[in-house]
Motif scaffolding. Structure first.
Motif, PDB file in Angstrom:
ATOM      1  N   LEU A  18      29.929  26.084  42.797  1.00 14.05           N
ATOM      2  CA  LEU A  18      31.050  25.172  43.016  1.00 14.05           C
ATOM      3  C   LEU A  18      31.903  25.586  44.202  1.00 14.05           C
ATOM      4  N   ARG A  19      31.421  26.509  45.007  1.00 16.00           N
ATOM      5  CA  ARG A  19      32.245  27.057  46.085  1.00 16.00           C
ATOM      6  C   ARG A  19      32.598  26.035  47.151  1.00 16.00           C
ATOM      7  N   GLU A  20      31.733  25.060  47.375  1.00 11.03           N
ATOM      8  CA  GLU A  20      32.010  24.001  48.344  1.00 11.03           C
ATOM      9  C   GLU A  20      32.444  22.699  47.670  1.00 11.03           C
ATOM     10  N   GLY A  21      32.502  22.709  46.359  1.00  8.86           N
ATOM     11  CA  GLY A  21      32.888  21.525  45.612  1.00  8.86           C
ATOM     12  C   GLY A  21      31.685  20.699  45.198  1.00  8.86           C
ATOM     13  N   ARG A  22      31.720  20.161  43.962  1.00  9.49           N
ATOM     14  CA  ARG A  22      30.648  19.312  43.455  1.00  9.49           C
ATOM     15  C   ARG A  22      31.261  18.183  42.634  1.00  9.49           C
ATOM     16  N   PRO A  23      30.610  17.017  42.600  1.00 11.63           N
ATOM     17  CA  PRO A  23      31.104  15.915  41.766  1.00 11.63           C
ATOM     18  C   PRO A  23      30.898  16.215  40.288  1.00 11.63           C
ATOM     19  N   LEU A  24      31.772  15.628  39.453  1.00 13.70           N
ATOM     20  CA  LEU A  24      31.733  15.875  38.013  1.00 13.70           C
ATOM     21  C   LEU A  24      31.226  14.680  37.219  1.00 13.70           C
ATOM     22  N   ASP A  25      30.692  13.658  37.869  1.00 12.61           N
ATOM     23  CA  ASP A  25      30.333  12.432  37.165  1.00 12.61           C
ATOM     24  C   ASP A  25      28.833  12.316  36.932  1.00 12.61           C
ATOM     25  N   GLY A  26      28.137  13.442  36.884  1.00 10.95           N
ATOM     26  CA  GLY A  26      26.688  13.390  36.709  1.00 10.95           C
ATOM     27  C   GLY A  26      26.220  13.775  35.329  1.00 10.95           C
ATOM     28  N   GLY A  27      27.091  13.771  34.336  1.00 11.39           N
ATOM     29  CA  GLY A  27      26.693  14.139  32.983  1.00 11.39           C
ATOM     30  C   GLY A  27      27.171  15.531  32.617  1.00 11.39           C
ATOM     31  N   PRO A  28      27.179  15.872  31.323  1.00 12.77           N
ATOM     32  CA  PRO A  28      27.706  17.168  30.877  1.00 12.77           C
ATOM     33  C   PRO A  28      26.847  18.331  31.350  1.00 12.77           C
ATOM     34  N   ARG A  29      27.478  19.294  31.945  1.00 10.54           N
ATOM     35  CA  ARG A  29      26.764  20.461  32.462  1.00 10.54           C
ATOM     36  C   ARG A  29      27.496  21.762  32.184  1.00 10.54           C
ATOM     37  N   TYR A  30      28.822  21.726  32.084  1.00 12.91           N
ATOM     38  CA  TYR A  30      29.588  22.966  32.188  1.00 12.91           C
ATOM     39  C   TYR A  30      30.278  23.347  30.880  1.00 12.91           C
ATOM     40  N   ASP A  31      29.975  24.545  30.408  1.00  9.63           N
ATOM     41  CA  ASP A  31      30.780  25.265  29.436  1.00  9.63           C
ATOM     42  C   ASP A  31      30.528  26.734  29.722  1.00  9.63           C
ATOM     43  N   HIS A  32      30.990  27.155  30.911  1.00 17.19           N
ATOM     44  CA  HIS A  32      30.657  28.464  31.464  1.00 17.19           C
ATOM     45  C   HIS A  32      31.892  29.145  32.033  1.00 17.19           C
ATOM     46  N   ASN A  33      31.854  30.467  31.971  1.00 15.32           N
ATOM     47  CA  ASN A  33      32.886  31.270  32.604  1.00 15.32           C
ATOM     48  C   ASN A  33      32.468  31.622  34.034  1.00 15.32           C
ATOM     49  N   PHE A  34      33.315  31.235  34.989  1.00 11.05           N
ATOM     50  CA  PHE A  34      33.101  31.602  36.383  1.00 11.05           C
ATOM     51  C   PHE A  34      33.915  32.866  36.673  1.00 11.05           C
ATOM     52  N   CYS A  35      33.253  33.859  37.254  1.00 11.48           N
ATOM     53  CA  CYS A  35      33.849  35.182  37.444  1.00 11.48           C
ATOM     54  C   CYS A  35      34.622  35.214  38.762  1.00 11.48           C
ATOM     55  N   LEU A  36      35.922  35.366  38.661  1.00 13.23           N
ATOM     56  CA  LEU A  36      36.799  35.353  39.828  1.00 13.23           C
ATOM     57  C   LEU A  36      37.050  36.755  40.371  1.00 13.23           C
ATOM     58  N   SER A  37      37.031  37.754  39.490  1.00 16.94           N
ATOM     59  CA  SER A  37      37.297  39.140  39.883  1.00 16.94           C
ATOM     60  C   SER A  37      36.909  40.026  38.708  1.00 16.94           C
ATOM     61  N   ASP A  38      36.972  41.339  38.904  1.00 16.57           N
ATOM     62  CA  ASP A  38      36.613  42.291  37.854  1.00 16.57           C
ATOM     63  C   ASP A  38      37.794  42.689  36.988  1.00 16.57           C
ATOM     64  N   SER A  39      38.999  42.249  37.353  1.00 16.10           N
ATOM     65  CA  SER A  39      40.193  42.586  36.580  1.00 16.10           C
ATOM     66  C   SER A  39      41.287  41.590  36.942  1.00 16.10           C
ATOM     67  N   ARG A  40      42.381  41.625  36.199  1.00 17.82           N
ATOM     68  CA  ARG A  40      43.520  40.790  36.559  1.00 17.82           C
ATOM     69  C   ARG A  40      44.047  41.203  37.926  1.00 17.82           C
ATOM     70  N   SER A  41      44.618  40.223  38.629  1.00 20.24           N
ATOM     71  CA  SER A  41      45.068  40.491  39.990  1.00 20.24           C
ATOM     72  C   SER A  41      46.347  39.717  40.243  1.00 20.24           C
ATOM     73  N   ALA A  42      46.824  39.775  41.474  1.00 17.56           N
ATOM     74  CA  ALA A  42      47.992  38.989  41.861  1.00 17.56           C
ATOM     75  C   ALA A  42      47.645  37.500  41.763  1.00 17.56           C
ATOM     76  N   LEU A  43      48.655  36.694  41.568  1.00 14.33           N
ATOM     77  CA  LEU A  43      48.469  35.248  41.482  1.00 14.33           C
ATOM     78  C   LEU A  43      47.822  34.736  42.768  1.00 14.33           C
ATOM     79  N   ARG A  44      46.706  33.987  42.618  1.00  9.01           N
ATOM     80  CA  ARG A  44      46.008  33.456  43.793  1.00  9.01           C
ATOM     81  C   ARG A  44      45.314  32.156  43.412  1.00  9.01           C
ATOM     82  N   PRO A  45      45.142  31.215  44.360  1.00  8.07           N
ATOM     83  CA  PRO A  45      44.441  29.974  44.053  1.00  8.07           C
ATOM     84  C   PRO A  45      42.958  30.223  43.847  1.00  8.07           C
TER      85      PRO A  45
END
Length: 300
Positions: free
Chosen positions: A198-225
Motif C-alpha cells: 500500500l506504499r503508493e496507494g491502492r483502491p479499496l473497492d475490489g472486494g474484501p482483502r484486508y484484516d492485517h497488521n502493517f508493521c510501521l516500526s519495531d517500537s513506539r516512536s514519536a508521532l508521525r503520519p
C-alpha cells in the motif's frame, strides 16, 4: 448520552459507551460509519468507533505469559481472544472525567483480574479537536504487571455512500504480519507485495482483502503520519500515530467502511521479537497518541 466537541468546521460526537467516536463532521461531510442509535451499539459486535482492549487484536489460544505465570482468558472468536473478549473496553460504560467545548475525557477503572487481566488499571480516552485535527490520547496505568495494547476501532467512509467505492488507501509500511486461517500471526513479518503493498496507494473497492497488521516500526516512536485515505470530491484524511502497527480491516463483505487501528502487533506475548505490550507500574503511564488530520476538497 452523546457528547459533541468542536465549534468550527470539524465537530465530533462521542459516546461514553466504549468511549466511542460515533460521528465526525467536516462542514457538510460525514466521514465516520457509525451506528444509528444506542440500541444498535449495545446489540452489535462490530466495535464501531470504540476503544478496544485491554489487548486489541488477537491472542492465539486465549492465553499468554505475564511474568512467570500463564494467564488464560475466555475466548470469543473460536479458541482466540479478540479485542479483550466479551467484557472488553468496547462494551463498558466509561465515566465522563472532563468535558469542554473542544475536548472530552472518558475514564474507566478496572479491578485486578476484571476482564481476565491482572492489575488495578485506570484507562483514559482523551479526545480533542483543534482546527481540522481530531486527536486521541489513550492513557493507561496499572499497579502490577499486565498486558496493554489499546486501539481505536473507527470505520471511515469519506463519501457517506454506504460502500468504499472510489476510496484509496496509502500506508507507509514495508512489511506486514501474515496470518493463518484464524487470522492469528503465521510467523515473522514479511515484505509487502501485490495487493498488500500500500506504499503508493491502492483502491479499496475490489472486494474484501484486508484484516492485517502493517508493521510501521519495531517500537513506539514519536508521532508521525503513517496512512492516507482519500476519495473523489471528499475530504482527505492523514492518520498519524505513535504506535508500531496499523491493523487495516475493510469491514468484511459489505465494505461499508475501513477500520485503521493504530496499535502494537497482534499476539505479541506469544510471538518472539514482536514489540512488547507488557505494562508494569514502574513504566509509568502508557500513552498512545493518534491524530486524524483532514483537508476539505476544493470548493467545499
Amino acid at each position: 448520552m452523546m457528547l459533541r466537541i468542536g465549534t468550527g468546521a470539524l465537530q465530533a460526537e462521542l459516546l461514553p459507551y466504549g468511549a466511542a467516536l460515533h460521528q465526525l463532521w467536516l462542514g457538510g461531510h460525514q466521514v465516520v460509519a457509525g451506528l444509528p442509535d444506542m440500541a444498535a451499539y449495545h446489540a452489535g459486535r462490530g466495535y464501531h468507533g470504540a476503544v478496544v482492549g485491554p489487548v486489541a487484536n488477537r491472542i492465539r489460544g486465549a492465553e499468554a505469559m505475564i511474568g512467570d505465570q500463564l494467564w488464560r482468558f475466555e475466548p470469543n472468536e473460536g479458541t482466540t481472544l479478540l479485542h479483550g473478549g466479551e467484557p472488553g473496553l468496547h462494551a463498558r460504560d466509561w465515566a465522563i472525567a472532563d468535558q469542554g467545548p473542544e475536548h472530552a475525557t472518558f475514564a474507566l477503572d478496572l479491578g485486578h483480574c476484571e476482564g481476565g487481566f491482572p492489575g488495578q488499571r485506570r484507562i483514559e480516552a482523551r479526545y480533542r479537536v483543534a482546527e481540522m485535527t481530531l486527536r486521541l490520547d489513550l492513557v493507561a496505568r496499572t499497579d502490577r504487571p499486565t498486558l496493554m495494547n489499546l486501539s481505536s476501532h473507527v470505520y471511515w467512509n469519506l463519501t457517506g455512500r454506504g460502500n468504499l467505492d472510489g476510496h484509496r488507501l496509502r500506508v507507509a509500511a514495508d512489511q506486514f504480519v501474515p496470518v493463518d486461517a484464524r487470522l492469528c500471526p503465521a510467523g515473522a513479518p514479511v515484505a509487502v507485495t501485490g495487493e498488500m503493498d500500500l506504499r503508493e496507494g491502492r483502491p479499496l473497492d475490489g472486494g474484501p482483502r484486508y484484516d492485517h497488521n502493517f508493521c510501521l516500526s519495531d517500537s513506539r516512536s514519536a508521532l508521525r503520519p503513517v496512512a492516507w485515505l482519500s476519495a473523489p470530491d471528499a475530504p482527505e484524511m492523514e492518520l498519524a500515530t505513535t504506535e508500531p502497527g496499523l491493523q487495516v480491516y475493510d469491514g468484511g463483505a459489505s465494505m461499508f467502511g475501513i477500520a485503521l487501528e493504530p496499535q502494537c502487533w497482534p499476539d505479541a506475548p506469544n510471538q518472539p521479537g514482536y514489540p512488547s505490550i507488557l505494562l508494569a507500574p514502574e513504566d509509568g503511564p502508557l500513552v498512545q497518541v493518534t491524530e486524524w488530520r483532514f483537508t476539505l476538497p476544493d470548493g467545499a
